[in-house]
Design a protein around this motif. Structure first.
Motif, PDB file in Angstrom:
ATOM      1  N   ASN A 222      44.711  35.437  52.255  1.00  0.00           N
ATOM      2  CA  ASN A 222      43.739  34.328  52.186  1.00  0.00           C
ATOM      3  C   ASN A 222      42.486  34.581  53.046  1.00  0.00           C
ATOM      4  OD1 ASN A 222      46.500  32.355  51.628  1.00  0.00           O
ATOM      5  ND2 ASN A 222      44.710  32.103  50.328  1.00  0.00           N
TER       6      ASN A 222
ATOM      7  N   ASP B 198      49.668  37.451  50.561  1.00  0.00           N
ATOM      8  CA  ASP B 198      48.357  36.812  50.388  1.00  0.00           C
ATOM      9  C   ASP B 198      47.772  36.534  51.767  1.00  0.00           C
ATOM     10  OD1 ASP B 198      46.123  35.449  49.658  1.00  0.00           O
ATOM     11  OD2 ASP B 198      47.148  33.899  48.499  1.00  0.00           O
TER      12      ASP B 198
ATOM     13  N   GLU C 189      46.875  40.310  48.394  1.00  0.00           N
ATOM     14  CA  GLU C 189      45.858  39.443  47.808  1.00  0.00           C
ATOM     15  C   GLU C 189      44.814  39.080  48.868  1.00  0.00           C
ATOM     16  OE1 GLU C 189      46.293  35.146  45.862  1.00  0.00           O
ATOM     17  OE2 GLU C 189      48.089  36.357  45.649  1.00  0.00           O
TER      18      GLU C 189
ATOM     19  N   LYS D  60      52.417  34.091  52.732  1.00  0.00           N
ATOM     20  CA  LYS D  60      51.073  33.817  53.223  1.00  0.00           C
ATOM     21  C   LYS D  60      50.918  34.417  54.612  1.00  0.00           C
ATOM     22  CE  LYS D  60      49.422  30.978  49.968  1.00  0.00           C
ATOM     23  NZ  LYS D  60      48.180  31.279  49.232  1.00  0.00           N
TER      24      LYS D  60
ATOM     25  N   ASP E 288      41.337  37.100  44.976  1.00  0.00           N
ATOM     26  CA  ASP E 288      41.600  35.703  44.596  1.00  0.00           C
ATOM     27  C   ASP E 288      40.351  34.865  44.882  1.00  0.00           C
ATOM     28  OD1 ASP E 288      42.451  33.170  44.066  1.00  0.00           O
ATOM     29  OD2 ASP E 288      44.114  33.138  45.468  1.00  0.00           O
ATOM     30  N   GLU E 289      40.098  34.556  46.165  1.00  0.00           N
ATOM     31  CA  GLU E 289      38.906  33.759  46.483  1.00  0.00           C
ATOM     32  C   GLU E 289      37.617  34.447  46.014  1.00  0.00           C
ATOM     33  OE1 GLU E 289      41.536  34.172  48.385  1.00  0.00           O
ATOM     34  OE2 GLU E 289      42.015  32.364  49.533  1.00  0.00           O
TER      35      GLU E 289
ATOM     36  N   LYS F  23      56.325  35.587  47.508  1.00  0.00           N
ATOM     37  CA  LYS F  23      54.929  35.717  47.940  1.00  0.00           C
ATOM     38  C   LYS F  23      54.813  35.085  49.315  1.00  0.00           C
ATOM     39  CE  LYS F  23      50.348  33.883  46.864  1.00  0.00           C
ATOM     40  NZ  LYS F  23      49.337  33.693  45.802  1.00  0.00           N
TER      41      LYS F  23
ATOM     42  N   LYS G  90      43.232  31.552  38.150  1.00  0.00           N
ATOM     43  CA  LYS G  90      43.857  30.225  38.244  1.00  0.00           C
ATOM     44  C   LYS G  90      43.081  29.262  37.360  1.00  0.00           C
ATOM     45  CE  LYS G  90      45.224  30.952  43.058  1.00  0.00           C
ATOM     46  NZ  LYS G  90      44.883  30.660  44.464  1.00  0.00           N
TER      47      LYS G  90
ATOM     48  N   ASN H  37      43.212  37.566  40.548  1.00  0.00           N
ATOM     49  CA  ASN H  37      44.132  36.437  40.429  1.00  0.00           C
ATOM     50  C   ASN H  37      43.385  35.296  39.723  1.00  0.00           C
ATOM     51  OD1 ASN H  37      45.964  34.367  40.677  1.00  0.00           O
ATOM     52  ND2 ASN H  37      46.160  34.495  42.915  1.00  0.00           N
TER      53      ASN H  37
HETATM   54 MG    MG Z   1      45.651  33.588  46.914  1.00  0.00          MG
END
Ligand code: MG
Length: 343
Positions: free
Chosen positions: A184, A182, A209, A156, A234-235, A154, A256, A254
Protein backbone atom coordinates in the motif's frame (compact mmCIF):
# COMPACT_ATOMS: atom_id res chain seq x y z
CA UNK A 1 -36.52 3.04 -16.23
CA UNK A 2 -36.29 3.44 -12.47
CA UNK A 3 -33.04 3.93 -10.56
CA UNK A 4 -33.26 3.52 -6.77
CA UNK A 5 -30.45 3.93 -4.27
CA UNK A 6 -29.96 3.85 -0.51
CA UNK A 7 -27.01 4.18 1.87
CA UNK A 8 -25.79 0.99 3.56
CA UNK A 9 -22.96 0.79 6.08
CA UNK A 10 -20.79 -2.32 5.85
CA UNK A 11 -19.74 -3.54 9.30
CA UNK A 12 -16.30 -5.17 9.26
CA UNK A 13 -15.86 -8.48 11.07
CA UNK A 14 -12.43 -7.35 12.31
CA UNK A 15 -10.89 -3.89 12.50
CA UNK A 16 -8.93 -3.68 9.24
CA UNK A 17 -5.49 -2.07 9.20
CA UNK A 18 -3.45 -1.03 6.16
CA UNK A 19 -0.26 1.07 6.01
CA UNK A 20 -2.16 4.39 6.19
CA UNK A 21 -5.18 3.75 8.49
CA UNK A 22 -7.44 1.34 10.40
CA UNK A 23 -11.23 1.21 10.25
CA UNK A 24 -14.24 -0.85 11.43
CA UNK A 25 -16.87 0.06 8.80
CA UNK A 26 -17.14 1.07 5.14
CA UNK A 27 -19.86 3.40 3.78
CA UNK A 28 -21.66 1.89 0.78
CA UNK A 29 -24.64 2.69 -1.44
CA UNK A 30 -26.94 0.01 -2.83
CA UNK A 31 -28.55 0.54 -6.23
CA UNK A 32 -31.48 -1.05 -8.06
CA UNK A 33 -32.12 -0.48 -11.75
CA UNK A 34 -35.63 -1.55 -12.77
CA UNK A 35 -37.11 -1.71 -16.26
CA UNK A 36 -39.57 -3.96 -18.05
CA UNK A 37 -40.36 -5.89 -14.84
CA UNK A 38 -36.68 -6.85 -14.28
CA UNK A 39 -34.46 -5.48 -11.50
CA UNK A 40 -30.65 -5.35 -11.60
CA UNK A 41 -28.54 -4.77 -8.48
CA UNK A 42 -25.44 -2.68 -7.98
CA UNK A 43 -23.27 -1.32 -5.21
CA UNK A 44 -20.78 1.47 -4.51
CA UNK A 45 -18.28 0.76 -1.71
CA UNK A 46 -16.51 3.92 -0.55
CA UNK A 47 -13.56 3.58 1.86
CA UNK A 48 -13.21 7.14 3.23
CA UNK A 49 -9.57 7.62 2.10
CA UNK A 50 -10.74 7.48 -1.54
CA UNK A 51 -12.89 10.59 -1.12
CA UNK A 52 -16.38 9.48 -2.20
CA UNK A 53 -19.31 9.68 0.23
CA UNK A 54 -22.83 8.29 0.47
CA UNK A 55 -24.24 11.81 0.00
CA UNK A 56 -22.06 12.39 -3.06
CA UNK A 57 -23.07 9.02 -4.53
CA UNK A 58 -26.77 9.80 -3.94
CA UNK A 59 -26.45 13.13 -5.75
CA UNK A 60 -24.56 11.56 -8.66
CA UNK A 61 -27.01 8.65 -8.99
CA UNK A 62 -29.87 11.18 -9.16
CA UNK A 63 -28.07 12.81 -12.08
CA UNK A 64 -27.79 9.39 -13.78
CA UNK A 65 -31.53 8.81 -13.20
CA UNK A 66 -32.28 12.12 -14.92
CA UNK A 67 -30.02 11.17 -17.85
CA UNK A 68 -31.73 7.81 -18.44
CA UNK A 69 -34.70 9.52 -20.10
CA UNK A 70 -32.40 10.13 -23.11
CA UNK A 71 -31.76 6.40 -23.56
CA UNK A 72 -34.94 4.35 -24.01
CA UNK A 73 -33.06 1.04 -24.54
CA UNK A 74 -31.00 -0.23 -21.55
CA UNK A 75 -29.13 -2.66 -23.83
CA UNK A 76 -27.30 0.30 -25.37
CA UNK A 77 -24.62 0.28 -22.69
CA UNK A 78 -22.04 1.52 -25.23
CA UNK A 79 -23.97 4.81 -25.31
CA UNK A 80 -25.33 4.93 -21.77
CA UNK A 81 -22.15 4.24 -19.80
CA UNK A 82 -19.93 6.78 -21.65
CA UNK A 83 -22.70 9.37 -21.12
CA UNK A 84 -22.75 8.57 -17.40
CA UNK A 85 -18.95 8.85 -17.26
CA UNK A 86 -19.10 12.24 -18.98
CA UNK A 87 -21.52 13.68 -16.41
CA UNK A 88 -18.65 14.58 -14.06
CA UNK A 89 -15.08 13.47 -13.32
CA UNK A 90 -14.44 11.18 -10.35
CA UNK A 91 -17.46 9.45 -8.75
CA UNK A 92 -15.93 6.14 -9.82
CA UNK A 93 -17.68 4.03 -7.16
CA UNK A 94 -21.07 5.64 -7.90
CA UNK A 95 -20.45 5.03 -11.61
CA UNK A 96 -19.51 1.43 -10.83
CA UNK A 97 -22.73 0.94 -8.84
CA UNK A 98 -24.80 1.94 -11.86
CA UNK A 99 -22.60 -0.02 -14.31
CA UNK A 100 -23.02 -3.17 -12.19
CA UNK A 101 -26.80 -2.72 -11.90
CA UNK A 102 -27.12 -2.13 -15.65
CA UNK A 103 -25.03 -5.21 -16.50
CA UNK A 104 -27.04 -7.25 -13.96
CA UNK A 105 -30.24 -6.06 -15.62
CA UNK A 106 -28.93 -6.98 -19.10
CA UNK A 107 -27.91 -10.45 -17.90
CA UNK A 108 -31.22 -11.05 -16.15
CA UNK A 109 -33.23 -9.78 -19.13
CA UNK A 110 -31.31 -12.19 -21.41
CA UNK A 111 -31.39 -15.01 -18.85
CA UNK A 112 -27.57 -15.21 -19.06
CA UNK A 113 -24.90 -15.18 -16.36
CA UNK A 114 -22.53 -12.33 -17.22
CA UNK A 115 -19.56 -14.67 -17.58
CA UNK A 116 -21.43 -16.19 -20.54
CA UNK A 117 -22.29 -12.72 -21.83
CA UNK A 118 -18.52 -11.99 -21.83
CA UNK A 119 -17.77 -15.40 -23.38
CA UNK A 120 -15.95 -16.94 -20.41
CA UNK A 121 -15.61 -20.43 -18.94
CA UNK A 122 -16.55 -20.31 -15.22
CA UNK A 123 -14.29 -23.32 -14.57
CA UNK A 124 -11.30 -21.07 -15.31
CA UNK A 125 -12.10 -18.79 -12.36
CA UNK A 126 -8.96 -18.61 -10.17
CA UNK A 127 -8.42 -19.08 -6.46
CA UNK A 128 -9.00 -15.98 -4.38
CA UNK A 129 -6.70 -14.80 -1.65
CA UNK A 130 -7.92 -14.04 1.85
CA UNK A 131 -6.61 -10.75 3.22
CA UNK A 132 -4.98 -10.29 6.60
CA UNK A 133 -4.66 -6.66 7.71
CA UNK A 134 -1.95 -5.11 9.84
CA UNK A 135 -2.23 -6.41 13.40
CA UNK A 136 -0.36 -7.81 16.40
CA UNK A 137 1.37 -11.19 15.81
CA UNK A 138 -1.10 -13.12 18.01
CA UNK A 139 -4.04 -11.74 16.04
CA UNK A 140 -2.26 -12.45 12.74
CA UNK A 141 -1.73 -16.07 13.80
CA UNK A 142 -5.44 -16.39 14.72
CA UNK A 143 -6.53 -14.84 11.41
CA UNK A 144 -4.16 -17.14 9.51
CA UNK A 145 -5.78 -20.17 11.15
CA UNK A 146 -9.19 -18.73 10.21
CA UNK A 147 -7.93 -18.49 6.61
CA UNK A 148 -7.13 -22.23 6.47
CA UNK A 149 -9.68 -22.94 3.66
CA UNK A 150 -7.87 -20.52 1.33
CA UNK A 151 -5.00 -21.44 -0.99
CA UNK A 152 -3.56 -17.96 -0.93
CA UNK A 153 -3.11 -15.38 1.83
CA UNK A 154 -2.73 -11.69 1.08
CA UNK A 155 -0.96 -9.73 3.77
CA UNK A 156 -0.88 -5.98 4.31
CA UNK A 157 2.62 -4.64 4.95
CA UNK A 158 4.24 -1.23 4.45
CA UNK A 159 5.45 -0.24 7.92
CA UNK A 160 9.00 -0.50 9.25
CA UNK A 161 11.10 -3.57 8.46
CA UNK A 162 10.76 -5.26 11.84
CA UNK A 163 6.95 -4.83 11.94
CA UNK A 164 6.65 -6.13 8.36
CA UNK A 165 8.90 -9.12 9.06
CA UNK A 166 6.94 -9.89 12.24
CA UNK A 167 3.71 -10.09 10.19
CA UNK A 168 5.25 -12.59 7.75
CA UNK A 169 6.87 -14.61 10.52
CA UNK A 170 3.55 -14.79 12.41
CA UNK A 171 1.85 -16.23 9.32
CA UNK A 172 4.72 -18.62 8.59
CA UNK A 173 4.63 -19.91 12.17
CA UNK A 174 1.20 -21.46 11.45
CA UNK A 175 0.91 -21.82 7.64
CA UNK A 176 2.97 -22.57 4.52
CA UNK A 177 0.40 -21.42 1.92
CA UNK A 178 1.66 -18.96 -0.72
CA UNK A 179 1.45 -15.32 0.32
CA UNK A 180 0.89 -12.19 -1.72
CA UNK A 181 2.07 -8.93 -0.18
CA UNK A 182 0.43 -5.51 -0.43
CA UNK A 183 2.64 -2.68 0.81
CA UNK A 184 0.00 0.00 0.00
CA UNK A 185 2.74 2.52 -1.04
CA UNK A 186 4.45 2.08 2.33
CA UNK A 187 8.08 1.62 1.19
CA UNK A 188 9.10 5.08 0.01
CA UNK A 189 12.86 4.25 0.11
CA UNK A 190 13.61 2.10 -2.95
CA UNK A 191 16.78 0.51 -1.52
CA UNK A 192 14.90 -0.54 1.60
CA UNK A 193 12.01 -1.78 -0.54
CA UNK A 194 14.42 -3.95 -2.52
CA UNK A 195 15.93 -5.47 0.62
CA UNK A 196 12.46 -6.28 1.94
CA UNK A 197 11.39 -7.85 -1.38
CA UNK A 198 14.58 -9.97 -1.44
CA UNK A 199 13.78 -11.15 2.08
CA UNK A 200 10.18 -11.95 1.07
CA UNK A 201 11.31 -13.89 -2.00
CA UNK A 202 12.69 -16.64 0.24
CA UNK A 203 9.36 -17.04 2.02
CA UNK A 204 6.99 -18.36 -0.66
CA UNK A 205 5.67 -14.91 -1.60
CA UNK A 206 4.21 -14.73 -5.12
CA UNK A 207 4.28 -10.98 -5.81
CA UNK A 208 4.30 -7.55 -4.18
CA UNK A 209 1.54 -5.02 -4.72
CA UNK A 210 2.25 -1.29 -4.80
CA UNK A 211 5.59 -1.20 -2.92
CA UNK A 212 6.27 2.51 -3.54
CA UNK A 213 4.04 5.63 -3.55
CA UNK A 214 1.70 5.75 -6.54
CA UNK A 215 3.30 8.72 -8.30
CA UNK A 216 6.82 7.22 -8.07
CA UNK A 217 6.85 5.43 -11.41
CA UNK A 218 10.60 5.90 -11.85
CA UNK A 219 11.28 4.25 -8.48
CA UNK A 220 8.91 1.43 -9.40
CA UNK A 221 10.76 0.86 -12.71
CA UNK A 222 14.12 0.88 -10.86
CA UNK A 223 12.76 -1.67 -8.39
CA UNK A 224 11.27 -3.85 -11.11
CA UNK A 225 14.71 -4.12 -12.82
CA UNK A 226 16.10 -5.61 -9.62
CA UNK A 227 13.17 -7.32 -7.89
CA UNK A 228 13.17 -11.12 -7.65
CA UNK A 229 9.35 -10.95 -7.36
CA UNK A 230 6.76 -9.52 -9.80
CA UNK A 231 5.50 -6.06 -8.85
CA UNK A 232 1.82 -5.24 -9.29
CA UNK A 233 0.43 -1.69 -9.48
CA UNK A 234 -2.71 -0.93 -7.47
CA UNK A 235 -2.91 2.72 -6.35
CA UNK A 236 -0.85 3.66 -9.47
CA UNK A 237 -3.64 2.43 -11.76
CA UNK A 238 -7.18 3.66 -11.54
CA UNK A 239 -8.66 3.58 -15.01
CA UNK A 240 -8.00 2.45 -18.57
CA UNK A 241 -6.02 5.59 -19.39
CA UNK A 242 -3.44 4.67 -16.72
CA UNK A 243 -2.64 1.21 -18.08
CA UNK A 244 -0.24 2.02 -20.98
CA UNK A 245 2.04 4.16 -18.78
CA UNK A 246 2.76 1.15 -16.55
CA UNK A 247 4.42 -0.90 -19.28
CA UNK A 248 8.04 -1.38 -18.25
CA UNK A 249 7.24 0.08 -14.81
CA UNK A 250 5.21 -2.72 -13.22
CA UNK A 251 4.73 -6.38 -14.12
CA UNK A 252 0.96 -6.24 -13.74
CA UNK A 253 -2.06 -4.29 -12.56
CA UNK A 254 -4.73 -4.71 -9.91
CA UNK A 255 -8.15 -3.82 -11.35
CA UNK A 256 -11.02 -2.95 -9.00
CA UNK A 257 -14.53 -2.09 -10.12
CA UNK A 258 -14.76 0.75 -7.60
CA UNK A 259 -11.68 2.43 -9.06
CA UNK A 260 -12.38 1.92 -12.75
CA UNK A 261 -16.15 2.68 -12.92
CA UNK A 262 -17.37 -0.88 -13.40
CA UNK A 263 -17.46 -3.98 -15.58
CA UNK A 264 -17.36 -2.29 -18.98
CA UNK A 265 -14.10 -0.50 -18.28
CA UNK A 266 -12.62 -3.37 -16.24
CA UNK A 267 -13.04 -5.67 -19.24
CA UNK A 268 -11.32 -3.13 -21.49
CA UNK A 269 -8.47 -2.74 -19.00
CA UNK A 270 -7.91 -6.50 -19.02
CA UNK A 271 -7.76 -6.53 -22.82
CA UNK A 272 -5.33 -3.58 -22.97
CA UNK A 273 -3.14 -4.95 -20.16
CA UNK A 274 -2.85 -8.27 -21.98
CA UNK A 275 -1.88 -6.51 -25.19
CA UNK A 276 0.95 -4.80 -23.27
CA UNK A 277 2.16 -8.07 -21.73
CA UNK A 278 1.00 -7.14 -18.22
CA UNK A 279 -0.28 -9.61 -15.65
CA UNK A 280 -3.77 -8.93 -14.32
CA UNK A 281 -5.15 -9.17 -10.83
CA UNK A 282 -8.76 -8.50 -9.89
CA UNK A 283 -9.21 -6.90 -6.47
CA UNK A 284 -11.92 -5.27 -4.38
CA UNK A 285 -12.71 -2.99 -1.47
CA UNK A 286 -14.73 -4.30 1.45
CA UNK A 287 -17.96 -4.90 -0.46
CA UNK A 288 -21.08 -7.04 -0.23
CA UNK A 289 -21.49 -10.13 -2.42
CA UNK A 290 -23.17 -7.80 -4.94
CA UNK A 291 -20.05 -5.99 -6.19
CA UNK A 292 -17.84 -9.00 -5.44
CA UNK A 293 -20.01 -11.30 -7.58
CA UNK A 294 -19.95 -8.72 -10.38
CA UNK A 295 -16.14 -8.65 -10.40
CA UNK A 296 -16.02 -12.45 -10.14
CA UNK A 297 -17.84 -12.70 -13.48
CA UNK A 298 -14.63 -11.45 -15.17
CA UNK A 299 -12.28 -13.55 -13.04
CA UNK A 300 -11.76 -16.34 -15.63
CA UNK A 301 -9.70 -13.70 -17.55
CA UNK A 302 -7.18 -12.87 -14.81
CA UNK A 303 -4.03 -14.35 -13.27
CA UNK A 304 -4.90 -13.68 -9.63
CA UNK A 305 -8.00 -12.68 -7.73
CA UNK A 306 -8.34 -11.00 -4.37
CA UNK A 307 -12.13 -11.05 -4.10
CA UNK A 308 -12.57 -11.62 -0.40
CA UNK A 309 -14.33 -8.32 0.40
CA UNK A 310 -17.66 -9.90 1.30
CA UNK A 311 -15.97 -12.36 3.65
CA UNK A 312 -14.61 -9.47 5.69
CA UNK A 313 -18.03 -7.96 6.53
CA UNK A 314 -20.66 -9.01 9.08
CA UNK A 315 -23.79 -7.77 7.25
CA UNK A 316 -23.58 -9.11 3.68
CA UNK A 317 -27.07 -8.49 2.26
CA UNK A 318 -26.57 -10.62 -0.88
CA UNK A 319 -25.87 -14.24 -1.71
CA UNK A 320 -23.70 -14.68 -4.79
CA UNK A 321 -20.24 -15.89 -5.68
CA UNK A 322 -18.92 -18.48 -3.25
CA UNK A 323 -15.43 -19.68 -2.46
CA UNK A 324 -15.16 -23.48 -2.65
CA UNK A 325 -11.81 -24.99 -1.60
CA UNK A 326 -10.27 -21.56 -2.06
CA UNK A 327 -11.52 -21.17 -5.63
CA UNK A 328 -14.03 -18.62 -6.96
CA UNK A 329 -17.23 -20.47 -7.80
CA UNK A 330 -19.70 -18.62 -10.01
CA UNK A 331 -23.40 -19.32 -9.44
CA UNK A 332 -25.44 -20.48 -12.43
CA UNK A 333 -27.78 -17.51 -12.18
CA UNK A 334 -28.36 -14.69 -14.66
CA UNK A 335 -26.62 -11.32 -14.47
CA UNK A 336 -24.10 -10.96 -11.67
CA UNK A 337 -25.68 -14.00 -10.02
CA UNK A 338 -26.92 -12.55 -6.74
CA UNK A 339 -30.00 -12.97 -4.59
CA UNK A 340 -30.79 -10.32 -1.94
CA UNK A 341 -31.03 -11.65 1.59
CA UNK A 342 -32.24 -10.24 4.88
CA UNK A 343 -29.55 -9.46 7.45
MG1 MG B 1 -3.76 -3.05 -2.93
Amino acid sequence: MILRHRPYTLRLRHAFGIASNTRTSTPATLVEFEHDGVTGYGEAAMPPYLGETQAGAAAFLDRIAALLGDFPDPFRREEILPAVDALAPGNSAAKAAFDIALHDWIGRRLGLPLHRFFGLDPRRAPATSFTIGIDAPAVVRAKTREAAPYRLIKVKLGRDDSADRAMIEAIRSVSNVPITVDANQGWADRERALRMIEWLAGRNVLFVEQPVPKEQLEAAAWLRQRSPLPLIADESVQRLVDVPKLRGVYDGINIKLMKCTGLREAHRMIVVARSLGLKVMLGCMTETSCAISAAAQLSPLVDWADLDGALLIANDCFEGMTVVEGRITLPDRPGIGVVPRAV
